[in-house]
Design a protein around this motif. Structure first.
Motif, mmCIF file in Angstrom:
data_model
loop_
_atom_site.group_PDB
_atom_site.id
_atom_site.type_symbol
_atom_site.label_atom_id
_atom_site.label_comp_id
_atom_site.label_asym_id
_atom_site.label_seq_id
_atom_site.Cartn_x
_atom_site.Cartn_y
_atom_site.Cartn_z
ATOM 1 N N HIS A 54 -5.270 3.939 -10.923
ATOM 2 C CA HIS A 54 -6.301 4.940 -10.655
ATOM 3 C C HIS A 54 -6.046 5.661 -9.323
ATOM 4 N N ILE A 55 -5.374 4.994 -8.410
ATOM 5 C CA ILE A 55 -4.971 5.659 -7.163
ATOM 6 C C ILE A 55 -3.864 6.662 -7.455
ATOM 7 N N ARG A 56 -2.891 6.262 -8.271
ATOM 8 C CA ARG A 56 -1.808 7.174 -8.637
ATOM 9 C C ARG A 56 -2.350 8.351 -9.450
ATOM 10 N N LEU A 57 -3.333 8.085 -10.282
ATOM 11 C CA LEU A 57 -3.967 9.144 -11.061
ATOM 12 C C LEU A 57 -4.668 10.150 -10.153
ATOM 13 N N GLU A 58 -5.357 9.670 -9.135
ATOM 14 C CA GLU A 58 -6.064 10.569 -8.219
ATOM 15 C C GLU A 58 -5.080 11.401 -7.415
ATOM 16 N N MET A 59 -3.981 10.813 -6.969
ATOM 17 C CA MET A 59 -2.985 11.607 -6.250
ATOM 18 C C MET A 59 -2.399 12.692 -7.148
ATOM 19 N N THR A 60 -2.180 12.361 -8.414
ATOM 20 C CA THR A 60 -1.655 13.346 -9.358
ATOM 21 C C THR A 60 -2.671 14.454 -9.594
ATOM 22 N N ARG A 61 -3.925 14.081 -9.709
ATOM 23 C CA ARG A 61 -4.980 15.086 -9.906
ATOM 24 C C ARG A 61 -5.033 16.041 -8.706
ATOM 25 N N LEU A 62 -4.925 15.499 -7.519
ATOM 26 C CA LEU A 62 -4.940 16.325 -6.315
ATOM 27 C C LEU A 62 -3.744 17.293 -6.292
ATOM 28 N N PHE A 185 7.302 17.007 1.835
ATOM 29 C CA PHE A 185 7.779 16.590 0.517
ATOM 30 C C PHE A 185 6.690 16.398 -0.533
ATOM 31 N N VAL A 186 5.441 16.447 -0.138
ATOM 32 C CA VAL A 186 4.338 16.259 -1.082
ATOM 33 C C VAL A 186 3.291 17.343 -0.847
ATOM 34 N N PRO A 187 2.459 17.658 -1.852
ATOM 35 C CA PRO A 187 1.369 18.610 -1.638
ATOM 36 C C PRO A 187 0.442 18.124 -0.531
ATOM 37 N N GLU A 188 -0.120 19.044 0.219
ATOM 38 C CA GLU A 188 -0.951 18.686 1.377
ATOM 39 C C GLU A 188 -2.105 17.748 1.011
ATOM 40 N N PRO A 189 -2.819 17.971 -0.104
ATOM 41 C CA PRO A 189 -3.913 17.044 -0.440
ATOM 42 C C PRO A 189 -3.426 15.616 -0.701
ATOM 43 N N VAL A 190 -2.204 15.494 -1.230
ATOM 44 C CA VAL A 190 -1.646 14.164 -1.493
ATOM 45 C C VAL A 190 -1.295 13.466 -0.183
ATOM 46 N N ALA A 191 -0.682 14.207 0.734
ATOM 47 C CA ALA A 191 -0.358 13.634 2.045
ATOM 48 C C ALA A 191 -1.630 13.166 2.756
ATOM 49 N N ARG A 192 -2.671 13.968 2.663
ATOM 50 C CA ARG A 192 -3.938 13.615 3.304
ATOM 51 C C ARG A 192 -4.549 12.367 2.665
ATOM 52 N N TYR A 193 -4.503 12.300 1.352
ATOM 53 C CA TYR A 193 -5.054 11.149 0.632
ATOM 54 C C TYR A 193 -4.324 9.863 1.023
ATOM 55 N N ILE A 194 -3.001 9.928 1.081
ATOM 56 C CA ILE A 194 -2.203 8.755 1.465
ATOM 57 C C ILE A 194 -2.572 8.289 2.871
ATOM 58 N N LYS A 195 -2.733 9.256 3.772
ATOM 59 C CA LYS A 195 -3.074 8.919 5.151
ATOM 60 C C LYS A 195 -4.479 8.336 5.245
ATOM 61 N N GLU A 196 -5.438 8.962 4.579
ATOM 62 C CA GLU A 196 -6.828 8.512 4.658
ATOM 63 C C GLU A 196 -7.033 7.131 4.047
ATOM 64 N N HIS A 197 -6.246 6.809 3.024
ATOM 65 C CA HIS A 197 -6.410 5.527 2.341
ATOM 66 C C HIS A 197 -5.376 4.490 2.771
ATOM 67 N N HIS A 198 -4.590 4.824 3.802
ATOM 68 C CA HIS A 198 -3.634 3.879 4.394
ATOM 69 C C HIS A 198 -2.700 3.274 3.338
ATOM 70 N N LEU A 199 -2.196 4.126 2.456
ATOM 71 C CA LEU A 199 -1.308 3.640 1.406
ATOM 72 C C LEU A 199 0.099 3.382 1.950
ATOM 73 N N TYR A 200 0.808 2.487 1.278
ATOM 74 C CA TYR A 200 2.217 2.194 1.535
ATOM 75 C C TYR A 200 2.475 1.640 2.938
ATOM 76 N N GLN A 201 1.508 0.972 3.509
ATOM 77 C CA GLN A 201 1.705 0.423 4.851
ATOM 78 C C GLN A 201 2.544 -0.842 4.848
ATOM 79 N N GLU A 202 2.594 -1.535 3.720
ATOM 80 C CA GLU A 202 3.355 -2.781 3.661
ATOM 81 C C GLU A 202 4.438 -2.698 2.601
ATOM 82 N N VAL A 203 4.995 -1.525 2.471
ATOM 83 C CA VAL A 203 5.979 -1.309 1.413
ATOM 84 C C VAL A 203 7.189 -2.214 1.555
ATOM 85 N N ALA A 204 7.556 -2.569 2.751
ATOM 86 C CA ALA A 204 8.735 -3.414 2.955
ATOM 87 C C ALA A 204 8.560 -4.807 2.366
ATOM 88 N N LYS A 205 7.309 -5.232 2.249
ATOM 89 C CA LYS A 205 7.046 -6.562 1.708
ATOM 90 C C LYS A 205 6.917 -6.553 0.190
#
Length: 212
Positions: A54-62, A185-205
């Protein structure tokens, strides 16, 4: 009746390369609509950590906002269990019998399509639009691969002449985890959403797949 392009993928996150591919298909083949369809439970990524659907869906919708003819579909996200392209196309034909579906893929998928679940059904139910890119490791040109699929499956496979953007979702996740900007590399609303929701902070793990 309509000519509908289907862009499937994990979209974790969706990026400008995905959008460019859809835009090229829309223009080059005169499609009526492009449906971006995030996968629910991608069966080939069971061993990798994938962001909630549902997070990926919202980013796609944005990412679809303000793009005429482009829309985000929850068709696969709302289905339970593994989501296979062959089954998705079968259900789409049942629901929209008047539409012709064009399935948009990258060049790598053109060479790998016989390893998909029920590849014959995929090739039977959609026109395949494959982004042009040569792979030396493939051992054969795209023209040869297309001719092979046409001969073996009576498939309708066409080239999609799209400018390549050298970025992947995996690279964007890594950049985000390192605190680097992904805004080019991403649409501005997607970049903002990722930042606001702190996504991918532990991607290395999370040993995610290197594919989009």
């Amino acid at each position: 009746m309509g000519k509908i392009g289907i862009m499937g993928g994990t979209f974790d996150p969706i990026h400008n390369g995905h959008l460019l591919l859809g835009e090229q298909a829309y223009c080059e083949y005169g499609l009526d609509q492009i449906w971006y369809m995030p996968s629910g439970q991608p069966p080939h990524k069971k061993d990798h950590c994938v962001t909630d659907s549902h997070i990926r869906l919202e980013m796609t919708r944005l990412a679809m906002e303000g793009r005429e003819g482009f829309s985000c579909s929850d068709f696969e996200v709302m289905r339970s269990g593994n989501t296979y392209t062959s089954q998705t196309l079968e259900i789409l034909h049942e629901k929209y019998p008047g539409h012709t579906f064009y399935f948009i893929i990258g060049a790598d998928s053109l060479y790998e399509i016989e390893h998909w679940h029920e590849p014959a059904k995929v090739l039977e139910q959609a026109v395949i639009l494959a982004a042009v890119r040569e792979y030396e490791s493939a051992g054969r040109s795209m023209e040869t691969q297309i001719a092979y699929l046409k001969e073996k499956y009576q498939a309708d496979v066409r080239m999609l002449h799209c400018r390549e953007i050298d970025i992947s979702s995996a690279e964007l996740r890594r950049m985000t985890a390192l605190g680097e900007s992904i805004e080019p590399f991403v649409p501005e609303p997607v970049a903002r959403y990722i930042k606001e929701h702190h996504l991918y902070q532990e991607v290395a793990k999370c040993r995610k797949s290197s594919h989009s």
